[in-house]
Write an enzyme that holds these catalytic residues in place. Structure first.
Site, PDB file in Angstrom:
ATOM      1  N   LYS A 241      -3.153   0.119   7.984  1.00  0.00           N
ATOM      2  CA  LYS A 241      -2.493  -1.200   8.000  1.00  0.00           C
ATOM      3  C   LYS A 241      -0.975  -1.031   7.985  1.00  0.00           C
ATOM      4  O   LYS A 241      -0.245  -1.690   8.723  1.00  0.00           O
ATOM      5  CB  LYS A 241      -2.948  -2.034   6.793  1.00  0.00           C
ATOM      6  CG  LYS A 241      -4.374  -2.531   6.927  1.00  0.00           C
ATOM      7  CD  LYS A 241      -4.929  -3.079   5.621  1.00  0.00           C
ATOM      8  CE  LYS A 241      -6.418  -3.431   5.785  1.00  0.00           C
ATOM      9  NZ  LYS A 241      -7.076  -3.781   4.529  1.00  0.00           N
TER      10      LYS A 241
ATOM     11  N   GLN B 114      -5.580  -4.264  -1.676  1.00  0.00           N
ATOM     12  CA  GLN B 114      -6.766  -3.642  -1.088  1.00  0.00           C
ATOM     13  C   GLN B 114      -7.978  -3.723  -2.033  1.00  0.00           C
ATOM     14  O   GLN B 114      -7.865  -3.423  -3.223  1.00  0.00           O
ATOM     15  CB  GLN B 114      -6.456  -2.167  -0.743  1.00  0.00           C
ATOM     16  CG  GLN B 114      -7.585  -1.458  -0.033  1.00  0.00           C
ATOM     17  CD  GLN B 114      -7.918  -2.058   1.340  1.00  0.00           C
ATOM     18  OE1 GLN B 114      -7.038  -2.378   2.119  1.00  0.00           O
ATOM     19  NE2 GLN B 114      -9.193  -2.227   1.619  1.00  0.00           N
TER      20      GLN B 114
ATOM     21  N   ASP C  25      -4.977 -12.419   3.868  1.00  0.00           N
ATOM     22  CA  ASP C  25      -6.408 -12.062   3.836  1.00  0.00           C
ATOM     23  C   ASP C  25      -7.281 -13.319   3.798  1.00  0.00           C
ATOM     24  O   ASP C  25      -8.485 -13.243   4.044  1.00  0.00           O
ATOM     25  CB  ASP C  25      -6.700 -11.235   2.578  1.00  0.00           C
ATOM     26  CG  ASP C  25      -6.911  -9.764   2.882  1.00  0.00           C
ATOM     27  OD1 ASP C  25      -7.101  -9.421   4.060  1.00  0.00           O
ATOM     28  OD2 ASP C  25      -6.899  -8.965   1.927  1.00  0.00           O
TER      29      ASP C  25
END
Ligand code: NDP
Length: 296
Positions: A51, A95, A118
């Site tokens: 990412k 994460q 997200d």
């Protein structure tokens, strides 16, 4: 049979994202993405690295925070608060999964919903459920939908069965597919581990989406002739012939069903590359919203 090329479609999304990022930069705004990793889980570390690299490739301001596994809830909340307040950061993700002592739901709620690229914050989950387009939609479901639309696969009026009801994949994907309008209007069934006679349910589907987390779980009994299959699963299976000692396979037994499908996504090279591409796209959307001050 159409093999849906996730890598090619992801490359297209990334190209569009780069163009949008460049036009923001001409106005003096550089999209910024912060990725926070707690602990040293090898798979999470690899995701965070890719990412961070992708964000840098697109010319984003990229912040990578790698924190020890012993990081406390309080310290992690302080880092989220710092990133919320940082005007150079438009997207924040922590994460998943964090170490067991971290209350993940509290961390997600602490992220400014305008930076929640997200799409897991309750405000954004609510907006998706309410068909409010000003929120953020989770990246994997968004990627699945884009794979279908880019491949010319109609969803309106079709029976879609999603196997898996997680907050990350199954549930938001069901909400997306039942929305009114292009890419929606499907008749959606969500199956899970308590569903009975799963094969009868999936065989009735025009489109089967597997988000289970079990290698090769769906086979030829589960898929009818002419169905479309989207395989979200990423599972490691032992493979002594591979240099790493393992290989990645999906939730669908690709070889067993490929000949009967109208279209299918492979693993790897299907949904996986889309997730990261949609994350980059969501980050530019966050920056664009900040510029035009149309956010929440
Ligand atoms: P979860 O473990 O959160 O959810 C799995 C779902 O599958 C649950 O709803 C569970 O049911 C259901 N399930 C489990 N066993 C069965 C069974 N025997 N029959 C029917 N349903 C079953 O997983 P995620 O949604 O996070 O991920 C699913 C898969 O997708 C994983 O392989 C993951 O690695 C992959 N993934 C891939 C991404 C990508 O970028 N391509 C991104 C995110 C995930 P129940 O709710 O009843 O327990």
């Amino acid at each position: 049979m159409q093999r849906i090329d996730g890598a090619a479609i992801a490359a297209k999304v990334l190209e569009e994202t780069k163009t949008r990022a460049e036009s923001l930069r001409k106005e003096g705004l550089r999209p910024g993405l912060a990725v926070v990793l707690v602990g040293d889980d090898p798979a999470s570390r690899a995701y965070v690295r890719s990412k961070d690299k992708k964000a840098a490739d697109l010319g984003f301001h990229s912040v990578k925070k790698e924190l020890p596994a012993a990081t406390s809830q309080v310290d992690l909340l302080a880092i989220v608060a710092e990133l919320n307040a940082d005007p150079a950061v438009h997207g924040i993700l922590v994460q998943s999964p964090p170490p067991a002592h971290i209350n993940e739901a509290e961390i997600v709620r602490a992220i400014d919903p305008r930076k929640d690229v997200d799409g897991f914050h309750p405000v954004n989950v609510g907006k998706l459920a309410m068909d409010d387009p000003s929120g953020f939609v989770p990246c994997t479901p968004l990627g699945c939908l884009r794979l279908l639309t880019e491949s010319g696969i109609e969803t309106a009026g079709r029976k879609v069965v999603i196997v898996g009801r997680s907050l990350i994949v199954g549930k938001p994907l069901a909400l997306l597919l039942m929305r009114k309008g292009p890419g929606g209007d499907a008749t959606v069934t969500v199956a899970h581990s308590r569903s009975k006679n799963l094969a009868d349910i999936t065989r009735a589907a025009d489109i089967v989406i597997a988000a289970i987390g079990r290698p090769h779980f769906l086979g030829s009994d589960h898929i009818r002739e002419g169905a479309v299959v989207v395989d979200v699963g990423i599972n490691r299976v032992d493979d002594p012939s591979s240099p790493k000692g393992y290989r990645l396979v999906g939730d669908v037994d690709y070889e067993a069903v490929v000949e009967r499908c109208a279209a299918i996504t492979p693993v790897p090279g299907g949904v996986g590359p889309m997730t990261i591409a949609m994350l980059m796209s969501n980050t530019v959307t966050a920056a664009e919203r900040l510029r035009s001050a149309t956010c929440i």
